[in-house]
Design a protein around this motif. Structure first.
Motif, mmCIF file in Angstrom:
data_model
loop_
_atom_site.group_PDB
_atom_site.id
_atom_site.type_symbol
_atom_site.label_atom_id
_atom_site.label_comp_id
_atom_site.label_asym_id
_atom_site.label_seq_id
_atom_site.Cartn_x
_atom_site.Cartn_y
_atom_site.Cartn_z
ATOM 1 N N ARG A 256 0.834 -1.204 0.000
ATOM 2 C CA ARG A 256 0.000 0.000 0.000
ATOM 3 C C ARG A 256 0.868 1.253 0.000
ATOM 4 N NH1 ARG A 256 -2.575 -0.418 4.727
ATOM 5 N NH2 ARG A 256 -1.202 1.049 5.727
ATOM 6 N N LEU A 257 1.909 1.261 0.808
ATOM 7 C CA LEU A 257 2.801 2.425 0.863
ATOM 8 C C LEU A 257 3.552 2.627 -0.449
ATOM 9 C CD1 LEU A 257 4.205 2.068 4.492
ATOM 10 C CD2 LEU A 257 2.594 3.793 3.648
ATOM 11 N N ALA A 258 3.917 1.537 -1.084
ATOM 12 C CA ALA A 258 4.618 1.629 -2.369
ATOM 13 C C ALA A 258 3.705 2.196 -3.451
ATOM 14 C CB ALA A 258 5.146 0.260 -2.781
ATOM 15 N N ALA A 259 2.410 1.936 -3.328
ATOM 16 C CA ALA A 259 1.448 2.402 -4.331
ATOM 17 C C ALA A 259 1.034 3.854 -4.114
ATOM 18 C CB ALA A 259 0.207 1.514 -4.318
ATOM 19 N N GLU A 260 1.210 4.365 -2.878
ATOM 20 C CA GLU A 260 0.826 5.748 -2.573
ATOM 21 C C GLU A 260 1.860 6.712 -3.129
ATOM 22 O OE1 GLU A 260 0.244 6.143 1.636
ATOM 23 O OE2 GLU A 260 -1.491 4.809 1.631
ATOM 24 N N PRO A 261 1.418 7.859 -3.622
ATOM 25 C CA PRO A 261 2.380 8.861 -4.115
ATOM 26 C C PRO A 261 3.167 9.447 -2.949
ATOM 27 C CG PRO A 261 0.135 9.718 -4.207
ATOM 28 C CD PRO A 261 0.051 8.287 -3.795
#
Length: 182
Positions: A171-176
């Motif tokens: 999820r963190l990797a997908a967030e800008p």
């Protein structure tokens, strides 16, 4: 399993459409306490990814309050508490038993089976209206009807913690990145 009492089930019926319209799913609802000071506990998650952060809890609380206040379905005073199901979450819907296949669970039944009501083992999935659970020391997978289960919960384990960490990392990797703002 999502609600224990008739009052819980009526509240789920009232609040499910509100939660769903907001993009959430109610995992479990419990109205607890006596006539004086009651607490309406709603465990929920985002429908899209199963996550639930503090902002989501506040948003869902506001959405539910908009229906609860005018409808006034609970006699007396109560406190609304919206939370995430947590890592060692309750399993209340058939899809939960599919999602968490391979993890350790505890279940409590509404009747005796093999002389007891409580079991702990590895969830081996859902087959029709029964869950499979691999019990320690047993060769065969035990099949338990969903209708018999009063309570089901994941057991906090290294495998469960690793799964949670992997989901958070993805999820963190997908967030800008907030540092990328010029």
């Amino acid at each position: 399993m999502r609600g224990k009492t008739a009052e819980d089930l009526k509240l789920i019926e009232l609040l499910d459409p509100v939660a769903e319209a907001g993009g959430y799913e109610i995992v479990r609802l419990r109205l607890m306490g006596g006539a004086e000071r009651r607490r309406l506990q709603v465990m929920a998650e985002r429908a899209v990814d199963g996550d639930m952060n503090v902002e989501d809890c506040a948003r869902l609380s506001r959405l539910l309050s908009e229906v609860l206040d005018p409808a006034d379905p609970i006699s007396g005073e109560y406190v609304l508490e919206v939370s995430s199901p947590g890592v060692d979450r309750p399993l209340t819907r058939p899809k939960d038993f599919e999602t968490f296949e391979g993890h350790e669970i505890r279940i409590e039944l509404d009747r005796l089976a093999e002389g007891r009501k409580r079991f702990k083992g590895i969830l081996s999935g859902l087959e029709g209206d029964q869950i499979g659970i691999d019990l320690e020391g047993e060769v065969e997978t035990a099949m338990v009807p969903l209708a018999w289960i009063v309570e089901a919960k994941l057991v906090l384990s290294d495998a469960l913690m690793k799964r949670g960490a992997e989901i958070r990392a993805a999820r963190l990797a997908a967030e800008p990145e907030s540092n990328d703002i010029p």
